[in-house]
Design a protein around this motif. Sequence first.
Motif, short mmCIF file in Angstrom:
data_model
loop_
_atom_site.label_atom_id
_atom_site.label_comp_id
_atom_site.label_asym_id
_atom_site.label_seq_id
_atom_site.Cartn_x
_atom_site.Cartn_y
_atom_site.Cartn_z
N GLU A 292 -9.08 -45.77 -45.14
CA GLU A 292 -10.11 -45.70 -46.17
C GLU A 292 -11.39 -45.10 -45.60
OE1 GLU A 292 -9.65 -48.95 -49.56
OE2 GLU A 292 -10.13 -49.87 -47.63
N ILE B 194 -15.60 -45.42 -52.48
CA ILE B 194 -14.49 -45.01 -51.62
C ILE B 194 -14.23 -43.53 -51.85
CG2 ILE B 194 -12.01 -45.26 -51.18
CD1 ILE B 194 -13.47 -47.59 -50.08
N ARG C 134 -8.33 -42.85 -49.74
CA ARG C 134 -7.50 -44.01 -49.44
C ARG C 134 -6.07 -43.55 -49.19
NH1 ARG C 134 -4.43 -48.42 -51.36
NH2 ARG C 134 -5.18 -50.40 -50.50
N CYS D 178 -3.38 -50.51 -46.96
CA CYS D 178 -3.65 -49.41 -46.03
C CYS D 178 -3.08 -49.65 -44.65
CB CYS D 178 -5.16 -49.18 -45.92
SG CYS D 178 -5.88 -48.44 -47.39
#
Length: 273
Positions: free
Chosen positions: A77, A86, A89, A154
């Motif tokens: 990220e 953000i 990602r 993630c």
Amino acid sequence: MSKQNTPKIFFTDLDGTLLTTEKKISPSTKQALKQWTDAGHKLALSSGRAIDSVNHVRITLGLDFPGMYLIGCNGGEIYDCDNDRILSRTALTYPQTALIFKIAKEQGIHCHTYTDTHIISPADNEQLLYYKRNIHTPAIICEDVLGALDKEPCKCIAIEIHHKEKLEHFRQTLLPLVEGEVNLLYSNDKYLEIFPASSGKGTAVQKLCDLLDIPISRSLAAGDEANDISMIQTAALGIAMQNAADIVKQAADLITETDNDHDGLAPILMENM
């Protein structure tokens, strides 16, 4: 924009690099970061930690500089501090996550993963307690880890605080099953970072430079462990800490004269202003 007016960008790992052994930042290193950003250059805190934990470090230590970015989950990220959003990602798939937890359970290895706000762990054990000494993210204890996730994670992390060979056996078992798809890299002797092969700190360096229209030739990166190598090799100037693992020093363009407890990064920043 001329090269002279194009900002530089400094990517730095946290633990063992920017932070001291006590997880603090020294006044001299903090002042160097202030001068760096005051000069119009960019700063990216790049960590294996999840974004919320990186942001907690930033806020707690007063690293409130303009032009700051956070890279979490080993490049999974990228977060823009100024605009609170953000930018990128990259996640493991659910089948990959299920396989990781299946083998970890079979071998008695602690493994946990993350949502945006919580650690998701199948057990509240010694390994999780050790991890949370410095990571203040709240944990949800749930045997059905995948069921507790609201989206694909993630990264996962496997932890073994007593027997490195047990953790290495887990890595060797998992490696042929995910090779080319998932990275398995140590962030220290007790932590095995597990994240997509399409992610990584080096990928994040290239991605953020592209997003900001900053040439790679204007980038610097510093780290101390194996999960920092791709970042160090991607940046124009790769910096290994004096306290770094040997494989990191071998990958770097230069090694700091002093370690993370003695302002190793400060003179490098001042020299490259």
